[in-house]
Motif scaffolding. Structure first.
Motif: not given
Length: 206
Positions: A186-206
């Motif tokens: 769950s990402t409910l406890h994360l801020e939108d800025t943190q979510v965007q940073k995690l998304w950028q890391i995810l885009c490096l590859g699964l």
């Protein structure tokens, strides 16, 4: 048969090679030029029939696009297609797959209708890591670069591997927040800025 289109490859003759993930397999199919291609698109969920071909790839025929309402919203479609492109590369050269991946996409596609697509797909990725047994390294509390003990703040490498911030020069997160993300998917406890940073890391590859 139902499946999700993870890749569309045009040929010189304007035919298509289509890679489709079903609940049982991840396979390539042929779509000849004489057929309409409007029902073929990256990320589409389709109902289709397979026609065997002894000399080439099986043909995909009688396609019905099982559309979602959010497919009219460009941002949601873009994020969805980006994730499916990553999944296609992750499953490349895999033929037989369990029902997990198809079910994960089904669940994610339904959630995107009402929820933030970045959050939905990050949570789906956490579920994927758990399913594939790739969270063990994170639980060891060691940096994947230098193998040193981690402190309260960490950086993340590809596949969300934990590291010292100085080892990867990446975004810095509180370790407890990332562990909670993995534990509860769950990402409910994360801020939108943190979510965007995690998304950028995810885009490096699964």
């Amino acid at each position: 048969m139902q499946g999700y289109i993870l890749k569309v490859i045009p040929t010189k003759t304007q035919d298509l090679i289509v890679k489709i993930l079903t609940s049982q397999s991840f396979r390539s199919f042929y779509r000849f030029y004489g057929a309409r291609h409007s029902t073929i698109g990256l990320g589409y969920k389709i109902d289709f029939e397979e026609q065997a071909n002894a000399h080439f790839l099986p043909q995909v025929r009688h396609i019905l696009h099982l559309s979602f309402g959010w497919e009219r919203e460009w941002e949601r479609v873009y994020v969805w297609q980006r994730f499916l492109g990553l999944l296609e590369r992750h499953l490349d050269e895999v033929y037989e797959v369990g029902e997990f991946y198809f079910g994960l996409l089904d669940m994610s596609a339904k959630k995107i209708t009402k929820q933030n697509p970045f959050r939905v797909l990050l949570e789906s990725y956490a579920s994927l890591l758990e399913y594939e047994g790739r969270l063990g390294r994170q639980e060891e509390n060691r940096c994947f670069i230098c193998d040193g003990i981690l402190e309260s703040h960490i950086a993340l490498g590809r596949a969300f591997l934990f590291a010292h911030p100085h080892c990867v020069q990446g975004f810095v997160f509180e370790k407890s927040q990332i562990l909670e993300f993995f534990t509860h998917t769950s990402t409910l406890h994360l801020e939108d800025t943190q979510v965007q940073k995690l998304w950028q890391i995810l885009c490096l590859g699964l």
